[in-house]
Design a protein around this motif. Structure first.
Motif, PDB file in Angstrom:
ATOM      1  N   ALA A  44       7.249   1.609  -1.117  1.00 29.92           N
ATOM      2  CA  ALA A  44       6.287   2.471  -1.618  1.00 29.92           C
ATOM      3  C   ALA A  44       4.990   1.825  -1.968  1.00 29.92           C
ATOM      4  CB  ALA A  44       7.153   3.169  -2.811  1.00 29.92           C
ATOM      5  N   CYS A  45       4.002   2.484  -2.069  1.00 28.60           N
ATOM      6  CA  CYS A  45       2.731   1.919  -2.914  1.00 28.60           C
ATOM      7  C   CYS A  45       3.080   1.511  -4.188  1.00 28.60           C
ATOM      8  CB  CYS A  45       1.839   2.982  -2.660  1.00 28.60           C
ATOM      9  SG  CYS A  45       1.170   3.617  -1.108  1.00 28.60           S
ATOM     10  N   CYS A  48       3.794   4.245  -7.184  1.00 30.22           N
ATOM     11  CA  CYS A  48       4.110   5.446  -6.535  1.00 30.22           C
ATOM     12  C   CYS A  48       5.274   6.363  -7.357  1.00 30.22           C
ATOM     13  CB  CYS A  48       4.937   5.443  -5.426  1.00 30.22           C
ATOM     14  SG  CYS A  48       5.647   6.745  -4.559  1.00 30.22           S
ATOM     15  N   GLU A  50       6.671   8.968  -6.725  1.00 30.34           N
ATOM     16  CA  GLU A  50       7.890   9.561  -5.828  1.00 30.34           C
ATOM     17  C   GLU A  50       8.995   8.392  -5.916  1.00 30.34           C
ATOM     18  OE1 GLU A  50       6.841  11.933  -2.320  1.00 30.34           O
ATOM     19  OE2 GLU A  50       8.385  10.888  -1.343  1.00 30.34           O
ATOM     20  N   CYS A  77       7.447  10.519   2.764  1.00 29.05           N
ATOM     21  CA  CYS A  77       7.399   8.901   2.203  1.00 29.05           C
ATOM     22  C   CYS A  77       8.354   8.481   1.731  1.00 29.05           C
ATOM     23  CB  CYS A  77       6.189   9.006   0.912  1.00 29.05           C
ATOM     24  SG  CYS A  77       4.747   8.662   1.528  1.00 29.05           S
ATOM     25  N   PHE A  81       9.557   4.970   3.325  1.00 24.68           N
ATOM     26  CA  PHE A  81       9.356   4.026   2.673  1.00 24.68           C
ATOM     27  C   PHE A  81      10.840   3.069   2.156  1.00 24.68           C
ATOM     28  CE2 PHE A  81       8.569   6.560  -1.523  1.00 24.68           C
ATOM     29  CZ  PHE A  81       9.655   5.991  -2.193  1.00 24.68           C
ATOM     30  N   ASN A 157       4.170  15.722  -4.524  1.00 24.06           N
ATOM     31  CA  ASN A 157       2.582  14.844  -4.650  1.00 24.06           C
ATOM     32  C   ASN A 157       1.521  15.427  -4.164  1.00 24.06           C
ATOM     33  OD1 ASN A 157       3.034  14.719  -2.125  1.00 24.06           O
ATOM     34  ND2 ASN A 157       4.028  12.211  -2.109  1.00 24.06           N
ATOM     35  N   MET A 161       1.584  13.149   2.434  1.00 20.77           N
ATOM     36  CA  MET A 161       1.218  11.788   1.951  1.00 20.77           C
ATOM     37  C   MET A 161       1.448  10.852   3.168  1.00 20.77           C
ATOM     38  SD  MET A 161      -0.465  12.391  -0.258  1.00 20.77           S
ATOM     39  CE  MET A 161      -1.028  13.123  -1.956  1.00 20.77           C
ATOM     40  N   CYS A 242       0.598  10.409  -6.529  1.00 21.85           N
ATOM     41  CA  CYS A 242       0.547   9.524  -5.710  1.00 21.85           C
ATOM     42  C   CYS A 242      -0.857   8.845  -5.802  1.00 21.85           C
ATOM     43  CB  CYS A 242       0.522  10.291  -4.253  1.00 21.85           C
ATOM     44  SG  CYS A 242       0.178   9.471  -2.804  1.00 21.85           S
ATOM     45  N   PRO A 243      -0.845   7.555  -6.295  1.00 26.69           N
ATOM     46  CA  PRO A 243      -2.118   6.862  -6.303  1.00 26.69           C
ATOM     47  C   PRO A 243      -3.096   6.784  -5.082  1.00 26.69           C
ATOM     48  CG  PRO A 243      -0.356   5.506  -7.144  1.00 26.69           C
ATOM     49  CD  PRO A 243       0.556   6.822  -6.785  1.00 26.69           C
ATOM     50  N   LEU A 244      -2.251   6.558  -3.806  1.00 22.77           N
ATOM     51  CA  LEU A 244      -3.128   6.718  -2.670  1.00 22.77           C
ATOM     52  C   LEU A 244      -3.792   7.757  -2.456  1.00 22.77           C
ATOM     53  CD1 LEU A 244      -2.218   4.745   0.626  1.00 22.77           C
ATOM     54  CD2 LEU A 244      -2.636   7.130   0.593  1.00 22.77           C
TER      55      LEU A 244
HETATM   56  S1  SF4 Z   1       1.310   7.192  -0.187  1.00 23.67           S
HETATM   57 FE1  SF4 Z   1       1.588   8.286  -2.221  1.00 23.67          FE
HETATM   58  S2  SF4 Z   1       3.992   8.991  -2.330  1.00 23.67           S
HETATM   59 FE2  SF4 Z   1       3.807   7.573  -0.213  1.00 23.67          FE
HETATM   60  S3  SF4 Z   1       4.698   5.659  -0.865  1.00 23.67           S
HETATM   61 FE3  SF4 Z   1       2.303   5.774  -1.421  1.00 23.67          FE
HETATM   62  S4  SF4 Z   1       2.102   6.340  -3.709  1.00 23.67           S
HETATM   63 FE4  SF4 Z   1       4.144   6.932  -2.891  1.00 23.67          FE
END
Ligand code: SF4
Ligand SMILES: Cc1ncc(C[n+]2csc(CCOP(=O)(O)OP(=O)(O)O)c2C)c(N)n1
Length: 359
Positions: A44-45, A48, A50, A77, A81, A157, A161, A242-244
């Motif tokens: 995961a980022c 995250c 999630e 995700c 992940f 989220n 994503m 979700c930061p991304l």
């Molecule tokens: S894209 Fe968003 S939900 Fe998916 S792993 Fe990254 S931070 Fe988490």
């Protein structure tokens, strides 16, 4: 001699750590018997929401049933992940379903366990908001309607994503995604109505429905425990920034989840058999702007010129949620007010619909 008890901390705040609480008040994460259901090494980022929500939710579920748990996981995700085959960070019996059928797979597992007389083994099905509010919606509604013995957890989220931030029916009004207009008179999500899945779950009259955020993990754990103590169809909807996809700093995940609640955009409540039993009051009300500003998906509302119309309409959605759930401590509204110009959708595309409401 008189003694004065000196308190070095305040309970009931967000800052108090587990060590300062009585053992029975501590988080599952402080328990030596925690299961680490989602273990280190996943992809995961950073920041995250999630991953954080899933770890707490599944550990709490495992804790509640002495580790006798099977999880079905929709594509998304969390699945990608945690489990790039042949590796996995999931430390529980776990099955990857299709994108849209986690609820049905959960139902099947529960039915098989019943036939085998293994009712003590419990079932969780989980998915993102796309897998839940869009493609998995029919399977989930069927699971509710049959009152199948499954706890379904939606990690919301607010977009698809895993495949690159496409709009879902849980994407908030005006938010920019990869599939919403980037430019023009009305950039961002033009569909102001959204799909309010907690309310739809409530309408099914199932034993338990709750919303939660990763800003209050003890509340999340408690709701999972409550759900696990019941049988039949149960639904928990967790807001997981979700930061991304939101264009937010990874260290802001918990802050944004808190602001979503404190602004009124994401009401936190629980309901038993279709009746709301508890709504978490807002301790410090903030204008929606405070929540929207740190997120690049809403940057077009502030620059190059402020979009006062969209901001006012988002504020009216929050205000409506606050009235409806009595989030400031006043009595909740019993009947929804008639749609007014104030609460009307901002765009031509949405004008045909009813004004939006978050969960
Ligand atoms: S894209 Fe968003 S939900 Fe998916 S792993 Fe990254 S931070 Fe988490
Ligand atoms: C039938 C089908 N359509 C599309 C896909 C591609 N797909 C996989 S995951 C995903 C998005 C998942 O979004 P969401 O459920 O919101 O979960 P998130 O990744 O945001 O956690 C999509 C479109 C698929 N696997 N199966």
């Amino acid at each position: 001699m008189d003694t004065t008890i000196v308190k070095f901390y305040q309970t009931g705040t967000f800052t108090v750590g587990n060590r300062l609480l009585a053992p029975e008040q501590r988080s599952v994460q402080a328990n030596m018997r925690r299961t680490n259901s989602l273990n280190s090494g996943h992809r995961a980022c950073q920041g995250c929401g999630e991953a954080l929500g899933a770890r707490y939710a599944i550990d709490a579920a495992m804790n509640a049933c002495e580790g006798q748990l099977i999880a079905a996981n929709a594509t998304g995700c969390l699945e990608v992940f945690s489990t790039p085959y042949p590796e996995t960070s999931c430390q529980i019996p776990w099955i990857h379903s299709l994108f849209g059928n986690a609820a049905a797979v959960g139902t099947g597992i529960a039915a098989a366990l019943r036939v085998k007389g293994r009712d003590h083994v419990r079932v969780v099905a989980q998915g993102g908001d796309g897998g839940t509010t869009d493609i998995g919606f029919g399977c989930l509604s069927g699971m509710f309607e049959r009152n199948d013995d499954v706890l379904y957890i939606c990690y919301d989220n607010e977009a698809y994503m895993n495949t690159g931030v496409q709009r879902s029916s849980a994407t908030p009004a005006a938010a920019r995604t990869a599939t919403t207009p980037a430019v023009g008179p009305d950039p961002g999500n033009v569909f102001y109505q959204g799909k309010n899945l907690p309310q739809i779950a409530l309408a099914h009259g199932i034993p338990y429905v709750a919303t939660a955020t990763v800003a209050d993990l003890r509340d999340l754990e408690r709701k999972v425990r409550t759900a696990m103590a019941m049988r039949g169809a149960r639904y928990i909807h967790i807001l997981v920034p979700c930061p991304l996809g939101w264009g937010a700093a990874s260290h802001d995940t918990v802050r944004l989840a808190r602001l979503a609640h404190e602004s009124g955009l994401f009401p936190v409540f629980e309901a038993v058999y279709g009746e709301i039993s508890e709504a978490t009051k807002i301790r410090r009300r903030v204008p929606v702007e405070e929540y929207l500003r740190p997120q690049r998906r809403f940057a077009h509302l502030f620059s190059p010129v402020r979009d006062e119309v969209a901001l006012a309409r988002l504020q009216s959605i929050a205000d409506r949620n606050i009235r409806r759930h009595g989030l400031l401590g006043d009595a909740p509204e019993t009947a929804p007010p008639k749609p007014s110009r104030d609460s009307a959708p901002a765009t031509a595309a949405a004008l045909a619909g009813i004004a939006a409401e978050a969960p």
